[in-house]
Scaffold this active site. Structure first.
Site, PDB file in Angstrom:
ATOM      1  CG  ASP A  67      34.704  49.093  39.529  1.00  0.00           C
ATOM      2  OD1 ASP A  67      34.387  49.463  40.541  1.00  0.00           O
ATOM      3  OD2 ASP A  67      35.883  48.517  39.189  1.00  0.00           O
ATOM      4  CG  ASP A 136      43.670  40.534  35.977  1.00  0.00           C
ATOM      5  OD1 ASP A 136      43.568  41.519  36.836  1.00  0.00           O
ATOM      6  OD2 ASP A 136      42.668  40.415  35.265  1.00  0.00           O
ATOM      7  CG  HIS A 138      41.528  44.152  37.356  1.00  0.00           C
ATOM      8  ND1 HIS A 138      41.263  42.839  37.313  1.00  0.00           N
ATOM      9  CD2 HIS A 138      40.917  44.878  38.400  1.00  0.00           C
ATOM     10  CE1 HIS A 138      40.376  42.445  38.393  1.00  0.00           C
ATOM     11  NE2 HIS A 138      40.127  43.656  39.068  1.00  0.00           N
ATOM     12  CD  GLU A 143      39.680  41.925  33.955  1.00  0.00           C
ATOM     13  OE1 GLU A 143      41.076  42.038  34.461  1.00  0.00           O
ATOM     14  OE2 GLU A 143      38.752  41.288  34.440  1.00  0.00           O
TER      15      GLU A 143
END
Ligand code: GLP
Length: 259
Positions: A67, A136, A138, A143
């Site tokens: 990313d 979270d 991810h 996400e």
């Protein structure tokens, strides 16, 4: 899924590096999927040590990063281009022509993303994908609620991820809200996946990913569907696992060559 719990992040990173070193020795033109964040730093340090001291040769290796922030030029100190250069690439011998990261400055995001997918395919697909995990759940920057079959694309970060990563950005307003990330479908096509997680702040996400239900609300839980996924943890990151003793026991029974 193989769960490997070690006493320290250093020990866990050394074991993960062993997988990568073995992969490169067996297939010198291996294709590696790389991750950023604080978690894989020790892994990169160990790979650099193996390169320097044990001659691990990266000259035929190709890399694709997961990313990059949209709007950050490669020379920006917080870009993942910079991170990779500073933490890994400048210390090993991967030719620059074999290094790929998403271009956060591309003018045509969809076209770039499709071409990135094509490049991975042309290179023969990912042999090993390294992953961290967000608090979270991810992976990459996929996400919660990301499609579990998604491909490389633009994503908007959640407030939680923005808060987790805010410490890296000095000026307010400097932190991008958008990213280009490999999709979960892209990641899942890697032939082997190594996920690393350290620290108590990751314990909940790790437990949800490893022992919770398979759900897009915890993107890392998709690894339960991968045939060859290894999860490297330190003790605090393993703190919420209900079957931690079983995972330790399995590891104790393993012959050294399998580690
Ligand atoms: C970032 C990255 C992920 C990384 C995660 C955890 O948002 N895009 O690839 O795994 O967050 O980061 P850290 O290792 O710093 O906790």
């Amino acid at each position: 899924m193989e769960i490997i719990i070690q006493s320290t992040p250093e020990a866990a990173s050394r074991l993960a590096a062993r997988h990568i070193a073995r992969q490169i020795r067996e297939k010198p033109d291996s294709v590696l999927g790389l991750a950023t964040g604080s978690t894989p730093r020790l892994l990169y340090q160990e790979l650099i040590r193996l390169h320097r001291e044990e001659g691990l040769n990266f000259s035929r290796v190709t890399t694709f990063n997961l990313d990059e922030y949209v709007g950050l030029p490669p020379e920006h100190p917080q870009s993942y281009h910079q991170y990779m250069h500073e933490n890994f690439f400048r210390f090993v011998n991967i030719p620059i022509s074999q290094i790929y990261l998403p271009d956060g400055m591309t003018e045509d995001v969809p076209e770039f993303c499709a071409a990135y997918e094509d490049r991975i395919q042309e290179a023969g697909g990912l042999d090993v994908q390294i992953l961290g995990i967000g608090t979270d759940g991810h992976v990459g920057f996929n996400e919660p609620s990301s499609s579990l079959t998604s491909r490389t694309r633009i994503k908007t970060l959640t407030p939680q991820t923005l808060a987790d990563n805010a410490r890296f950005f000095e000026a307010e307003g400097e932190q991008p809200h958008h990213v280009i990330t490999m999709g979960i479908g892209t990641i899942m096509e890697a032939r082997r996946i190594l996920l690393l997680a350290f620290g108590q702040q990751k314990a909940e996400a790790v437990a949800a990913a490893v022992e919770g239900p398979l759900t897009a609300m915890v993107p890392a839980s998709i690894l339960q569907m991968h045939s060859t996924a290894h999860v490297f943890l330190d003790e605090p990151a393993a703190g919420e696992l209900t079957k931690a003793d079983y995972y330790r026991w399995v590891l104790e029974q393993k012959p050294d060559w399998q580690l």
